[in-house]
Design an enzyme around this catalytic site. Structure first.
Site, PDB file in Angstrom:
ATOM      1  N   CYS A  73       3.456 -31.962  45.974  1.00 28.81           N
ATOM      2  CA  CYS A  73       3.967 -31.202  44.837  1.00 28.81           C
ATOM      3  C   CYS A  73       5.469 -31.436  44.741  1.00 28.81           C
ATOM      4  O   CYS A  73       6.227 -31.040  45.645  1.00 28.81           O
ATOM      5  CB  CYS A  73       3.677 -29.716  45.077  1.00 28.81           C
ATOM      6  SG  CYS A  73       4.372 -28.653  43.816  1.00 28.81           S
ATOM      7  N   CYS A 185       6.046 -35.807  39.728  1.00 27.47           N
ATOM      8  CA  CYS A 185       5.049 -34.726  39.742  1.00 27.47           C
ATOM      9  C   CYS A 185       3.707 -35.398  40.015  1.00 27.47           C
ATOM     10  O   CYS A 185       3.382 -36.413  39.374  1.00 27.47           O
ATOM     11  CB  CYS A 185       5.030 -34.007  38.390  1.00 27.47           C
ATOM     12  SG  CYS A 185       3.651 -32.849  38.214  1.00 27.47           S
TER      13      CYS A 185
END
Ligand code: DGL
Length: 271
Positions: A73, A185
């Site tokens: 993440c 991302c």
């Protein structure tokens, strides 16, 4: 042989693309994946919340007996790098992995970074890339529309909403002449075709999830930690049925992985 699992977490489905990439190169490793779907998306949340959530997610992974923890993440790894570094179990995130990959490039051309709002606001990718690639300019763009589109399955390069968002977000980076675009991302690997369509063939796309897998493999080998039976156990704080329905798409497999429902943890804001 170290059969303990690798603990991997993300706000949701994006992290599964890192799991998929890791299983392709380390198929024998045992993996526990925590999908914090009940609190997704992370990308618009304030830094204080994200830091608390990083602590909580590390605890979940540590309680599974992980030998290594990985924040798949960009949002948490850029807002809580110090928290990962202080974890008693070795813990890393996509920030470490992606910057290490780009630092190997022999180029002086500008680098582009796209990521969630909270990642770009932290400035962590910019700082780490400037330090690792002296002399190269870094241009970043927050892309808040991407995660909701991806999580609703709108990943096709001809999807009009996705096309419009990609064109808007990427134009300034194109204008800056970036030669490498870091997908900061873990959700964004799923829209590579749409990104490629706008950027053309000359720009190198660096997917944080692929970097994560290579980084984890290298770390395990360097530290004598390889081993396992190839199991995958998933925990979700969201709707279990939805997770089981969508996870196979992100994992590139036919069947739902073994999945357990866990409670949603409180994310009180401290700043
Ligand atoms: N996939 C995550 C990231 O890499 C989180 C996206 C989100 O939940 O907004 O940043």
């Amino acid at each position: 042989m170290d059969n303990r699992p690798i603990g991997i977490f993300d706000s949701g489905f994006g992290g599964l693309t890192a799991v998929r990439a890791l299983r392709a190169i380390c198929p024998e490793e045992n993996i526990v994946f925590f999908a914090d779907n009940g609190r997704a998306p992370y990308g618009g949340r304030p830094r204080g919340q994200l830091r608390l959530m990083a602590h909580q997610n590390l605890s979940v992974a540590a309680s599974c007996g992980a030998k290594l923890i990985f924040a798949a993440c960009g949002t948490l790894s850029s807002n809580a790098a110090d928290i990962l570094a202080a974890c008693p179990v070795p813990a890393f995130g996509v920030l470490d992995a992606a910057v290490a990959e780009i630092a190997r490039e022999q180029s002086a051309a500008p680098i582009g970074v796209i990521a969630t709002e909270a990642t770009i606001r932290s400035g962590a990718f910019d700082r780490a890339l400037r330090a690792a690639c002296p002399g190269r300019e870094v241009y970043s763009a927050a892309c808040p529309a991407f995660v909701p589109l991806i999580e609703s399955g709108r990943v096709g390069k001809d999807d009009p909403a996705l096309r419009g968002a990609v064109a808007d977000y990427l134009q300034p980076l194109k204008d800056a002449g970036v030669s490498t675009l870091l997908l900061g991302c873990t959700h964004y690997g799923l829209i590579e075709d749409a990104l490629r369509d706008v950027l053309g063939e000359d720009v190198r796309l660096v997917d944080a999830s692929a970097c994560a897998a290579a980084f984890i493999k290298h770390y395990l080998e360097e530290n004598g930690l390889r081993g396992g039976e190839g199991s995958l156990r998933c925990l979700t704080s969201g709707d279990k049925e939805r997770f089981e329905r969508l996870a196979p798409l992100f994992l590139g497999q036919a069947d739902a992985p073994q999945t357990e429902q866990v409670p949603v943890m409180p994310a009180e804001e401290d700043s």
